[in-house]
Motif scaffolding. Structure first.
Motif, PDB file in Angstrom:
ATOM      1  N   SER A  23       0.459  -0.831   0.398  1.00  0.00           N
ATOM      2  CA  SER A  23      -0.307   0.269   0.081  1.00  0.00           C
ATOM      3  C   SER A  23       0.659   0.810   0.013  1.00  0.00           C
ATOM      4  O   SER A  23       0.274   2.455  -0.830  1.00  0.00           O
ATOM      5  N   GLN A  24       1.566   2.018   0.394  1.00  0.00           N
ATOM      6  CA  GLN A  24       2.680   2.440   0.815  1.00  0.00           C
ATOM      7  C   GLN A  24       3.771   2.345  -0.694  1.00  0.00           C
ATOM      8  O   GLN A  24       3.887   3.406  -1.298  1.00  0.00           O
ATOM      9  N   ARG A  26       1.967   1.779  -3.311  1.00  0.00           N
ATOM     10  CA  ARG A  26       1.115   2.333  -4.483  1.00  0.00           C
ATOM     11  C   ARG A  26       0.969   3.728  -4.517  1.00  0.00           C
ATOM     12  O   ARG A  26       1.153   4.169  -5.201  1.00  0.00           O
ATOM     13  N   ARG A  27       0.663   4.327  -2.240  1.00  0.00           N
ATOM     14  CA  ARG A  27       1.170   6.093  -2.621  1.00  0.00           C
ATOM     15  C   ARG A  27       1.817   6.342  -3.358  1.00  0.00           C
ATOM     16  O   ARG A  27       1.727   7.669  -3.360  1.00  0.00           O
ATOM     17  N   PRO A  30       2.414   5.841  -8.854  1.00  0.00           N
ATOM     18  CA  PRO A  30       1.486   5.230  -8.922  1.00  0.00           C
ATOM     19  C   PRO A  30       1.733   4.456  -9.897  1.00  0.00           C
ATOM     20  O   PRO A  30       0.845   3.381 -10.265  1.00  0.00           O
ATOM     21  N   TYR A  67      -9.255  -6.059   5.330  1.00  0.00           N
ATOM     22  CA  TYR A  67      -9.862  -6.281   4.438  1.00  0.00           C
ATOM     23  C   TYR A  67      -9.820  -6.242   3.342  1.00  0.00           C
ATOM     24  O   TYR A  67      -9.118  -7.643   2.962  1.00  0.00           O
ATOM     25  N   PHE A  72      -8.138  -4.049  -2.228  1.00  0.00           N
ATOM     26  CA  PHE A  72      -6.648  -3.776  -2.084  1.00  0.00           C
ATOM     27  C   PHE A  72      -6.660  -3.936  -4.305  1.00  0.00           C
ATOM     28  O   PHE A  72      -5.702  -2.725  -4.730  1.00  0.00           O
ATOM     29  N   LYS A  75      -9.009  -0.148  -5.200  1.00  0.00           N
ATOM     30  CA  LYS A  75      -8.892   0.913  -4.468  1.00  0.00           C
ATOM     31  C   LYS A  75      -7.334   1.403  -4.966  1.00  0.00           C
ATOM     32  O   LYS A  75      -6.659   2.230  -4.722  1.00  0.00           O
ATOM     33  N   ARG A  76      -6.427   0.386  -4.948  1.00  0.00           N
ATOM     34  CA  ARG A  76      -5.008   0.620  -4.661  1.00  0.00           C
ATOM     35  C   ARG A  76      -4.365  -0.374  -6.334  1.00  0.00           C
ATOM     36  O   ARG A  76      -3.232  -0.116  -5.738  1.00  0.00           O
ATOM     37  N   ASN A  77      -5.815  -0.616  -6.557  1.00  0.00           N
ATOM     38  CA  ASN A  77      -4.368  -0.829  -8.174  1.00  0.00           C
ATOM     39  C   ASN A  77      -2.896  -1.608  -7.685  1.00  0.00           C
ATOM     40  O   ASN A  77      -2.697  -1.989  -8.210  1.00  0.00           O
ATOM     41  N   ILE A  78      -3.258  -3.306  -6.627  1.00  0.00           N
ATOM     42  CA  ILE A  78      -2.622  -3.993  -6.113  1.00  0.00           C
ATOM     43  C   ILE A  78      -2.896  -5.563  -6.653  1.00  0.00           C
ATOM     44  O   ILE A  78      -4.563  -5.637  -5.825  1.00  0.00           O
ATOM     45  N   ARG A 318       5.813  -0.547   5.952  1.00  0.00           N
ATOM     46  CA  ARG A 318       5.665   0.665   5.477  1.00  0.00           C
ATOM     47  C   ARG A 318       6.916   1.036   4.803  1.00  0.00           C
ATOM     48  O   ARG A 318       6.552   1.652   3.468  1.00  0.00           O
TER      49      ARG A 318
END
Ligand SMILES: Cc1cc2nc3c(=O)[nH]c(=O)nc-3n(C[C@H](O)[C@H](O)[C@H](O)COP(=O)(O)OP(=O)(O)OC[C@H]3O[C@@H](n4cnc5c(N)ncnc54)[C@H](O)[C@@H]3O)c2cc1C
Length: 462
Positions: A23-24, A26-27, A30, A67, A72, A75-78, A318
């Motif tokens: 997630s990190q 991805r943040r 992008p 979740y 994932f 929303k997070r494109n993972i 993270r």
């Protein structure tokens, strides 16, 4: 946002640390292709909540999922690939060997950067009968479901828990709550052995009051279900005897889950954990590691340590995610803060204990006292016991441990903050901590125990 010359990030492990890492990444980037490989059939679950599913406090295993996969992916494109177990790897080719579902053949998955967040694995003692169908492990949702199914179908009345650490005691409590008479067998001198003697003794007494039997300095030498007996053989100083049990729970500790790295040159350290630097980078520049499978710097000792907690897993995840995606963040380390709620007692620790302080060469003193969790003017205050370990030379706090009915978690975090910032007991004694009669006492117990240390260090009557 960082610019990269690569775009393929693979994460091994789909729970706390791996998903924090993905997630990190991805943040902050992008454009990366991010894929998480998870061997099991669940991702993003509350491991820490699993004992509550056994006690029935949490009704459905699904309630422990944090979740869903869709979150994932959408929303997070993972990309999340479940049932994908990494069984080997070749870092020189940046290739993973992956076993998929029940397929006979393995497939190769390539990466540009890799984050290993494969967690811990239970240490299985070498005992005859350990492979019996009434012996259970407890690390993930599938383990919890297996155990619950067994309990529901067999209605066991007696259980043995092997190991009196946090997981063993949480499960003993859960069994006790559903009417399974439980004996905890611990080969060391006491349960919660990492804690100071006084703290683990209070917990052991409470366990006995609640009807849980505790056998210390006792080992299990065999589990006899395979020969048709509902017993386990135990041995202590007086000899061997059989203990009746229908259910056997293994809680004998964990090591890093890094067996699939055996044939690689990735350096491993304490407890088989992947050696990482303060940027969570392993001995290979394209490979990062985080969570229970990685070493962590102990802020008090300054050494690489193994501290497998969820709080460390998400933070190291993270930082690993950020750095693997092109960042340059540093993780300062951990003071080893842990807290549990077991048998209606909160029990917590941070920093180092008295034995470790001595072994590290500190001229340390240990102070212990009992306090009221809040003012006597408001009914319902609970007792809490606090131990602190103080370096007499620098007057710095090195460690703190607590047990009690309420307010332990709040206070251990104050101690953790103080240790991280190398505060002296003089500073903590005068720290402005909150007061309201239903919450605390005017001098909070944290202030009070440090005041006691100040008197002791100044050679005054305590
Ligand atoms: C019963 C219990 C209670 C706990 N309570 C607390 C608590 O109250 N507080 C606290 O701080 N900590 C607690 N912990 C510890 C905490 O759960 C762990 O520190 C945390 O889950 C570690 O996260 P992780 O992502 O590093 O590893 P894990 O949560 O173990 O996740 C690793 C994931 O990787 C997957 N995986 C492993 N190998 C492979 C492979 N080869 N290929 C693909 N996937 C793989 C696994 O299936 C797993 O989903 C508890 C642990 C247990 C078992």
């Amino acid at each position: 946002m960082y610019n990269n010359l690569y775009n393929n990030l693979v994460v091994i492990g789909g729970n706390a640390s791996g998903l924090a890492a993905a997630s990190q990444a991805r943040r902050i980037n992008p454009d990366l292709n991010i894929t998480v490989l998870e061997s099991g059939k669940y991702i993003s679950y509350s491991t820490c909540g699993l004992p509550y599913f056994i006690s029935g406090y949490v009704k459905r295993a699904e309630d422990l999922l944090v979740y869903p996969k869709d979150f994932f992916e959408q929303k997070r494109n993972i990309k999340i690939l479940m049932g994908h177990r990494v069984v080997g790897m070749d870092p020189s080719k940046k290739e993973l060997l992956v076993s998929v579902g029940h397929a006979q053949e393995n497939k190769i998955i390539e990466y540009d950067k890799l984050i290993i967040s494969s967690g811990g694995t239970n240490i299985i003692p070498d005992i005859p009968g350990i492979d019996s169908s009434n012996v259970f492990q407890f690390r993930n949702v599938s383990d919890a479901e297996n155990l619950k199914d067994y309990i529901d179908s067999n209605n066991p009345k007696k259980a043995v828990v092997i190991g009196g650490g946090a997981i063993g005691m949480l499960l003993a409590e859960a069994f006790n709550q559903i009417g399974v008479k439980t004996t905890v067998v611990e080969r060391k001198e006491r349960i919660y052995n990492e804690f100071e003697y006084e703290i683990s003794t209070i917990l052991a007494r409470k366990a006995e009051i609640d009807g849980i039997d505790i056998l210390t300095k006792t080992s299990i030498t065999s589990i006899n279900a395979n020969s048709g007996q509902n017993t386990a053989t135990i041995e202590d100083a007086s000899g061997k005897k059989d203990l009746e049990c229908v259910l056997v729970m293994l809680a004998t500790g964990i090591s890093a889950n890094t067996g699939f790295l055996t044939d690689t040159s990735i350096e491993l350290g304490i407890n088989g954990a992947i050696k990482v630097d303060n940027k969570l980078q392993s001995s290979h520049m394209n490979i990062y590691a985080s969570g229970d499978c990685a070493t962590i710097k102990n802020i008090v000792t300054g050494k690489q340590d193994y501290i497998p907690t969820a709080n460390n897993a998400v933070k190291t995840g993270r930082i690993a995610g950020e750095n693997a995606a092109g960042g340059n963040k540093v993780f300062n380390g951990s003071v080893g803060t842990v807290v549990d709620k077991v048998l209606d007692l909160e029990i917590a620790s941070t920093g180092i204990g008295s034995k470790e302080a001595v072994s590290l060469g500190y001229d340390a003193i240990k102070l212990i006292d009992g306090f009221s969790s809040h003012a006597g003017s408001v009914p319902g205050a609970k007792k809490i016991a606090i131990i602190i370990i103080v370096d007499t030379t620098s007057r710095r706090l090195l460690g703190a441990q607590m047990i009690g009915g309420e307010g332990v978690g709040k206070r251990i975090d104050v101690f953790a903050t103080a240790i991280t910032n190398e505060m002296t007991v003089d500073d903590i004694y005068m720290l402005d901590l909150s007061y309201a009669p239903a919450i605390s006492t005017v001098w909070d117990p944290v202030n009070k125990i440090c005041g006691k240390a100040v008197l002791a260090l100044d050679g005054k009557n305590v």
